[in-house]
Scaffold this active site. Structure first.
Site, short mmCIF file in Angstrom:
data_model
loop_
_atom_site.label_atom_id
_atom_site.label_comp_id
_atom_site.label_asym_id
_atom_site.label_seq_id
_atom_site.Cartn_x
_atom_site.Cartn_y
_atom_site.Cartn_z
N GLU A 23 0.82 -1.21 0.00
CA GLU A 23 0.00 0.00 0.00
C GLU A 23 0.86 1.26 0.00
O GLU A 23 0.58 2.23 -0.71
CB GLU A 23 -0.93 0.02 1.23
N LEU A 36 20.57 -28.04 -4.04
CA LEU A 36 19.29 -27.48 -3.59
C LEU A 36 19.23 -25.96 -3.76
O LEU A 36 18.66 -25.26 -2.91
CB LEU A 36 19.02 -27.87 -2.13
N ALA A 84 9.42 -36.27 -9.50
CA ALA A 84 9.75 -36.43 -10.92
C ALA A 84 9.87 -37.92 -11.19
O ALA A 84 10.74 -38.60 -10.62
CB ALA A 84 11.06 -35.72 -11.25
N CYS A 126 -0.41 0.59 7.70
CA CYS A 126 -0.94 0.93 6.38
C CYS A 126 -2.34 1.53 6.48
O CYS A 126 -2.73 2.37 5.66
CB CYS A 126 -0.95 -0.30 5.49
#
Length: 323
Positions: free
Chosen positions: A54, A207, A157, A88
């Protein structure tokens, strides 16, 4: 016909994706300032959590520009002042847009409706959408606040016949370059990445995120082991211990088979990423260990397809856990 509130919020949610994961420990939030059918400003949470979306969107706008403007923000504006900056809600009250549209109520007890109440008390029109796109963009933050743990994505995978390696453990490479690049992009969107101790000892995986320009977004490394933490990692003794990973909203689990099965058996997986290569291995290592299912009925109704795409010769599918 001008875009609807939900369409504008979807655009703000896409902006929020730019904040992930660098905004940690704060949520990645997106914001748009709209007049008529035109965006006049935008913002998203910056690295380290400040400035908030914001504040980014409102910076530099004159009161005359905001008099008839709508501020779209994916998460309720914070209501608490911290050492790192003002609330905000107070910034928005001072800026005085005509209207504020909020994608999701903030479950943080320091705000939890107070941000919207403060805007309404100042005479600013407020609409809460409970919007699906904004919820998806805040999934890690909302999971952390409501369930007390990170949002978990499990990546597998496999070959067409469900293997992750040859019988001798050889797994480089099951999938092709396009699929592996997609995995590295996913790593860059997560705060931490976890593998099992066996995978760590056998493969010594890096990694990290190895796509050009994303190297700095490599996640912190976590190993599931009851032994000491390998150098440069955090050790966890059990899947449930992920609740103690401070500052981690998004956790990426890469296996191996026993670790993947342990997270699934503990019902800690929120999203499943399945990469399938058009190969057959036969007598290889299976993708999963035992899940503790006693009846086939218990396996149904748990997963909903969210995305499918082709990555070179490999296919990718993302599934969301239905709860």
């Amino acid at each position: 016909m001008p875009p609807s509130d939900h369409e504008w919020m979807a655009a703000a949610a896409r902006l929020a994706a730019r904040a992930r994961p660098l905004s940690r420990p704060n949520p990645g939030v997106g914001a748009l300032v709209v007049t008529g059918a035109r965006v006049i400003a935008r913002g998203w949470t910056r690295a380290g959590g400040r400035p908030h979306a914001e504040a980014e969107a409102l910076a530099g706008l004159a009161p005359a520009q905001l008099a008839e403007a709508t501020l779209y923000v994916t998460l309720e504006p914070c209501a608490h002042v911290s050492a790192r900056g003002p609330s905000c809600a107070d910034l928005i009250v001072a800026a005085r847009p005509a209207r504020v549209v909020v994608g999701q109520r903030d479950p943080d007890p320091r705000t939890a409706g107070e941000g919207m109440a403060r805007l309404a008390a100042a005479g600013i029109a407020v609409t809460l959408l409970d919007d699906a796109a904004s919820a998806a963009s805040l999934a890690g933050f909302l999971t952390r606040l409501t369930l007390g743990r990170p949002r978990v994505t499990l990546k597998l995978a496999t070959s067409l016949d469900g293997c992750i390696a040859l019988a001798d453990g050889t797994s480089r490479w099951i999938t092709g370059e396009a699929a592996r690049a997609h995995v590295h992009a996913q790593r860059a969107r997560h705060d931490a990445i976890l593998v099992g101790g066996g995978t760590w000892r056998t493969d010594a995986p890096r990694l990290d995120a190895r796509l050009p320009g994303l190297e700095s977004r490599s996640p912190s490394r976590v190993v599931l082991t009851r032994g000491p933490a390998p150098e440069g990692t955090t050790a966890l003794p059990a899947p449930e211990a992920i609740a103690g990973l401070a500052g981690v909203q998004y956790l990426y689990v890469e296996g191996g088979a026993a670790t993947a099965a342990a997270f699934l058996a503990a019902d800690l997986v929120d999203e499943l990423h399945l990469y399938t290569a058009p190969i057959l291995i036969g007598d290889g290592k299976r993708a999963l260990g035992p899940l503790g299912l006693a009846q086939l009925d218990a396996a149904h109704g748990r997963w909903q397809i969210a995305e499918r795409r082709q990555l070179g010769s490999d296919s990718f599918a993302a599934y969301l856990r239905t709860r």
